[in-house]
Motif scaffolding. Structure first.
Motif, PDB file in Angstrom:
ATOM      1  N   VAL A 156     -10.651  21.343 -46.425  1.00  0.00           N
ATOM      2  CA  VAL A 156     -11.193  20.265 -46.512  1.00  0.00           C
ATOM      3  C   VAL A 156     -11.555  20.366 -44.926  1.00  0.00           C
ATOM      4  CG1 VAL A 156     -11.141  17.604 -46.991  1.00  0.00           C
ATOM      5  CG2 VAL A 156      -9.574  19.376 -48.609  1.00  0.00           C
ATOM      6  N   ALA A 157     -13.322  19.823 -45.190  1.00  0.00           N
ATOM      7  CA  ALA A 157     -13.950  19.462 -45.123  1.00  0.00           C
ATOM      8  C   ALA A 157     -14.351  17.999 -44.434  1.00  0.00           C
ATOM      9  CB  ALA A 157     -15.042  20.481 -44.242  1.00  0.00           C
ATOM     10  N   MET A 158     -15.016  17.806 -44.863  1.00  0.00           N
ATOM     11  CA  MET A 158     -15.835  16.822 -45.457  1.00  0.00           C
ATOM     12  C   MET A 158     -15.268  15.258 -46.414  1.00  0.00           C
ATOM     13  SD  MET A 158     -18.282  17.021 -44.844  1.00  0.00           S
ATOM     14  CE  MET A 158     -19.146  18.309 -43.980  1.00  0.00           C
ATOM     15  N   SER A 159     -14.251  14.284 -45.613  1.00  0.00           N
ATOM     16  CA  SER A 159     -13.590  13.336 -46.901  1.00  0.00           C
ATOM     17  C   SER A 159     -14.400  12.015 -46.786  1.00  0.00           C
ATOM     18  CB  SER A 159     -11.825  13.176 -45.503  1.00  0.00           C
ATOM     19  OG  SER A 159     -12.377  12.592 -44.453  1.00  0.00           O
ATOM     20  N   SER A 160     -15.165  11.778 -45.867  1.00  0.00           N
ATOM     21  CA  SER A 160     -15.883  10.261 -46.251  1.00  0.00           C
ATOM     22  C   SER A 160     -16.427  10.093 -48.084  1.00  0.00           C
ATOM     23  CB  SER A 160     -16.849  10.613 -45.468  1.00  0.00           C
ATOM     24  OG  SER A 160     -18.400  10.920 -45.852  1.00  0.00           O
ATOM     25  N   TYR A 184     -18.368  12.231 -50.393  1.00  0.00           N
ATOM     26  CA  TYR A 184     -18.215  13.523 -50.823  1.00  0.00           C
ATOM     27  C   TYR A 184     -18.092  13.260 -52.250  1.00  0.00           C
ATOM     28  CZ  TYR A 184     -20.621  15.582 -46.709  1.00  0.00           C
ATOM     29  OH  TYR A 184     -21.208  15.643 -45.516  1.00  0.00           O
ATOM     30  N   GLN A 233     -10.087  10.287 -41.254  1.00  0.00           N
ATOM     31  CA  GLN A 233      -9.605  10.748 -40.836  1.00  0.00           C
ATOM     32  C   GLN A 233     -10.508  11.253 -39.995  1.00  0.00           C
ATOM     33  OE1 GLN A 233      -6.703  12.437 -39.966  1.00  0.00           O
ATOM     34  NE2 GLN A 233      -6.125  11.573 -42.873  1.00  0.00           N
TER      35      GLN A 233
END
Lengths: 296, 606
Positions: A270-274, A277, A63
């Protein structure tokens, strides 16, 4: 001497009861003896007309650059606006005909249709490259206190079915998730395991039949569900040491060896999906219910 | 029934019960719920600033030693003689002159915090084959130091007989066994922490054990994974309970603690700062309301699922002022000057977050909406950190003029880029003024962002009208007032019973905000709102959807949406945070908070 017989019989009965309980415990650890990867039948989507390219394409659900799903090949990317119309996706599975089934995921903000999008399982058609709602689950009810719904999906090569997990309705004090077995042709739920929040699922072969390995969304734990057995109760295999972490991806990399991708998760958005993390661990089974877990 | 039969029956019953309990205990190990664990816990979170721990004698002495070390331009705090045998003393002397060992103790000339942690006879297992050969005939010691700033452990093998350093190895992101001195400091902080004393009284027990910090598989038990943290445990054998504390030795402070049973479920390896915080916040502030009475003020407060901290039923001297006050969202937008044609395939992401964007005349705005709230089971993305706290409100001269209630919300990785931190503050003055304030402490994704917090204040009176002082207009229907005139106190709200002046509070002294007034409807924000409006459409705060300009106001709700710009530019920092090497030798977070708010002043009560 005969007068003590009732006492002896009672002692033998109690001892037998304890042996039975202990044997049940042993059978739990035997559940995963000979853990190995089942035969993979997944095929790349047919809309990649070049098989060489198709094999090296990476499916991007991060995303970061694209909403929905995108395909990355080296520096190139393949994306269609139509693939972003159902919001963000969390996981996918590839079928034996190249169809991609996708589970949704709420991301950063809640919009008017966010909860509705979590009630669907999606399909990216192998031939037409069209993304559509494959199944709608009325029973899935995301809410402000738990915005998640369908969260994980897995294609089962053995009977061409899907395993789908949902974690809606769970609260701080209650685990109310479901793992559903879905028939691909009829699009009907043929079996269901209740009361368990599976954040991710994968199939494994063992010496005693097939199990569904499941990372819990509720605890930092890996579970096994004996799907060939009459009692499909999830059995805990181990806990991660860091109680903030949840297993989001399970890969069987060798016999008795798993690669686990873990993330922070607390049923909030969820804010961080890379990748930065995420952490990766290797879990090795050394028999008798004992696991060794180390950083990958 | 004969005596033997009775005994047999007794054995069967007791044995069956025992087998059942044993069987259930096996099941329970794989079927434990959070609530079951939490029932036995009493969680204590820090309530005082870290400097309060610096008053503890042993901590004060340690800080003084560090100060003297830096003043004398040395870089590594040596071990004291009570931790060293005769050979170790020689090893320390040698190693603290070794350039390679000291190579990572400065950055751009500035000294980083380094402590010697241990100097012990080298064990064969810790020696390379080359060192093992050399150490065969001589006395070798292993010296270990820790760099707090870079979270790096350095080990060296010293040939004590020949006063020679044989090898130096560095282990980034790795924590060593701590020195006896640091162990005592951790214990002293635990025993003397005012938070613990306030909750459970002075701790008499000296039965303290220390969780091993080695084996950094799980990283740090602190939220800041690069910090050196330990978990001293104090056991109260009489009451069959233990106090597990988490002490941050990098910042020298208590991070969290819990009283729990001494059972298997309470091992230090299972606790971490965030787990304890989350459990405490969920149980005490998300699942129930807290009533606060102080001075002439009375109120209730609670943490919401996505509207931050909310105060309800605020009254002063028995007069109801406010039914509800909260900040429902923070809209964040960044501007990109560009004539580039935008479509959804254009890169529109910052950090690791994909963002929404809106085209404007000379480019486009992109960003997102941040909701604050409960740390678990919520629709928030910036989560409650630590519990709500009540503190004294001081004026410019440092004199107490009231109190304030504050809740900190953070992304877990703050102050890294694209992680945010906001505070919700409610100010209660002794003279009856009440203010709701949003504090922004960065850091955001870019050096310049436009923030729009959305305040919602539901007044307790009814039949109110809004009086605009600039043109003496009386507003009694729902409406939006954009680009407020340059007045610090632009409005008065009048009802049959009271008159309030409304003041706008800003740390940057600029007036730039929008006000919406609506009549109360439960579905319009009295219960939690989902994400409101657009991050980046500056003409749409999201409140507009509630406004019907024909609808008369019977029970006024004021929505205040100020705009404030952040800056990361050097010497112009605002709404910003950065990490810099501080005088302590550790990397410290430097904050440039900015604040906006709305204040109610009761000018007349009938």
């Amino acid at each position: 001497m005969r007068r003590y017989l009732p006492i002896v019989v009672a002692l033998v009965a109690v001892a037998g009861l304890f042996i039975y309980v202990e044997l049940s415990k042993k059978s739990t650890s035997e559940l995963i003896e000979g853990l190995s990867r089942p035969k993979n039948c997944s095929k790349p989507p047919q809309f990649f007309d070049n098989p060489k390219v198709a094999r090296s394409v990476v499916i991007d659900l991060s995303q970061q650059r694209f909403k929905g799903i995108a395909f990355i090949h080296g520096q190139d990317s393949l994306y269609s606006k139509q693939w972003g119309q159902y919001g963000h996706f969390g996981t996918y599975t590839l079928s034996d005909s190249g169809d991609i089934y996708l589970a949704p995921m709420p991301f950063i903000s809640i919009k008017e249709n966010t909860f509705d999008l979590q009630k669907n399982l999606y399909k990216l058609d192998s031939k037409s490259a069209k993304l559509s709602v494959f199944m709608h689950f009325d029973s899935v009810e995301p809410a402000r206190s738990n915005p998640f719904g369908i969260i994980s999906v897995l294609f089962d090569c053995q009977d061409r079915s899907l395993w789908v997990s949902a974690i809606d309705k769970s609260s701080y004090s209650t685990q109310a998730g479901r793992v559903m077995h879905v028939d691909l042709e009829s699009r009907e739920v043929i079996d269901q395991i209740d009361g368990f929040d599976a954040f991710t699922i994968t199939l494994a072969d063992t010496d005693h039949g097939r199990v569904l390995l499941a990372g819990s969304a509720y605890e930092p734990s890996l579970y096994a569900i004996p799907i060939d057995s009459a009692d499909q109760k999830p059995i805990k295999l181990f806990d991660l040491l860091d109680s903030n972490k949840r297993i989001r991806k399970i890969k069987i990399i060798d016999r008795d060896k798993l690669l686990l991708q873990v993330v922070d998760f607390s049923y909030s958005l969820v804010a961080m999906s890379s990748d930065r993390y995420r952490e990766e661990y290797v879990a090795s089974y050394s028999g008798s219910g004992s696991w060794h877990i180390g950083l990958y | 029934m004969s005596r033997e039969n009775k005994m047999a029956l007794f054995i069967v019953i007791v044995g069956s019960i025992a087998a059942l309990i044993y069987s259930l205990s096996l099941d329970n190990s794989s079927d434990k719920h959070l609530s079951e664990v939490s029932l036995k816990e009493q969680i204590i979170l820090p309530q005082y600033p870290p400097k309060s721990y610096a008053k503890i004698d042993i901590v004060q002495e340690y800080l003084q030693d560090l100060k003297e070390l830096y003043e004398s331009n040395r870089t590594v705090l040596p071990l004291r003689s009570d931790e060293l045998d005769a050979y170790a003393k020689i090893a320390q002397e040698v190693i603290l002159k070794d350039e390679q060992f000291l190579a990572d103790t400065r950055v751009d000339g500035a000294i980083m915090h380094n402590d010697m942690m241990s100097i012990r006879a080298a064990l064969i297992g810790s020696l390379s084959s080359k060192d093992a050969l050399l150490c065969d005939d001589t006395e070798c010691y292993e010296a270990t130091k820790y760099n707090f700033a870079t979270d790096t452990t350095t080990k060296a093998i010293v040939d004590v007989d020949n006063r020679e350093v044989l090898s130096v190895s560095r282990y980034p992101s790795s924590k060593p066994d701590i020195s006896l001195r640091l162990k005592r400091i951790a214990q002293a902080i635990t025993l003397n922490a005012p938070e613990i004393e306030r909750e459970v009284g002075a701790i008499k027990s000296k039965d303290i054990s220390m969780a091993n910090v080695k084996g950094s598989l799980v990283g740090s038990i602190c939220e800041k994974s690069s910090h050196l943290c330990v978990a001293p445990t104090i056991t109260d054998h009489h009451k069959q309970r233990a106090l597990w504390a988490i002490i941050d030795l990098t910042d020298l402070k208590l991070v969290a603690a819990k009283w729990a049973g001494v059972g298997k479920s309470s091992t230090p390896a299972c606790i971490s700062e965030r787990v304890l915080q989350n459990r405490h916040i969920m149980q005490e502030y998300c699942k129930k309301e807290t009533t606060l009475r102080r001075g002439s003020w009375s109120l209730r407060y609670r943490l919401t699922l996505s509207d931050g901290l909310e105060v309800r039923d605020v009254s002063f001297n028995g007069t109801s002022m406010v039914k509800s006050a909260k900040i429902v969202d923070w809209h964040v937008s960044y501007k990109q000057l560009s004539s580039q044609l935008l479509d959804e395939q254009t890169e529109a992401y910052i950090g690791s977050r994909r963002v929404e964007f809106v085209e404007v005349d000379d480019g486009y705005l992109f960003g997102y909406n941040d909701a604050m709230g409960c740390p678990m089971f919520s629709t928030s993305v910036v989560l409650a950190f630590n519990s709500p706290q009540v503190r004294d409100l001081l004026d410019e001269r440092g004199e107490r003029v009231g109190f304030y209630l504050v809740q900190d919300f953070r992304n877990p990785k703050w102050p890294l880029a694209c992680n945010y931190r906001y505070e919700n503050r409610f100010l209660f003055y002794d003279d009856g003024r009440f203010a709701t304030v949003g504090v922004n402490i960065g850091r955001g994704c870019g050096e310049s962002a436009l923030y729009r917090p959305i305040f919602r204040i539901d007044l307790a009176s009814s039949g109110e009208t809004l009086h605009r002082l600039s043109d003496s207009a009386i507003l009694h229907t729902e409406q939006t007032i954009r680009d407020l005139p340059d007045y610090k106190t632009p409005y008065q709200v009048k009802s049959d019973s009271t008159t309030y002046s409304i003041s706008l509070l800003r740390s940057d002294n600029k007036i730039n905000s929008t006000t919406h007034i609506t009549t109360f409807k439960e579905s319009e924000g009295d219960i939690d709102l989902l994400t409101l409006g657009s991050c980046c459409d500056l003409d749409n705060d999201g409140v507009e959807q509630f406004i019907d300009t024909d609808e008369p106001i019977e029970d006024m709700v004021i929505w205040h949406v100020p705009r404030i710009k952040s800056s990361g530019e050097e010497s112009k920092e605002q709404c910003w945070a950065d990490t810099q090497l501080g005088s302590s030798g550790n990397f410290e977070v430097q904050e440039w908070p900015c604040s906006v708010g709305i204040e109610l002043i009761m000018v007349d009560s009938r």
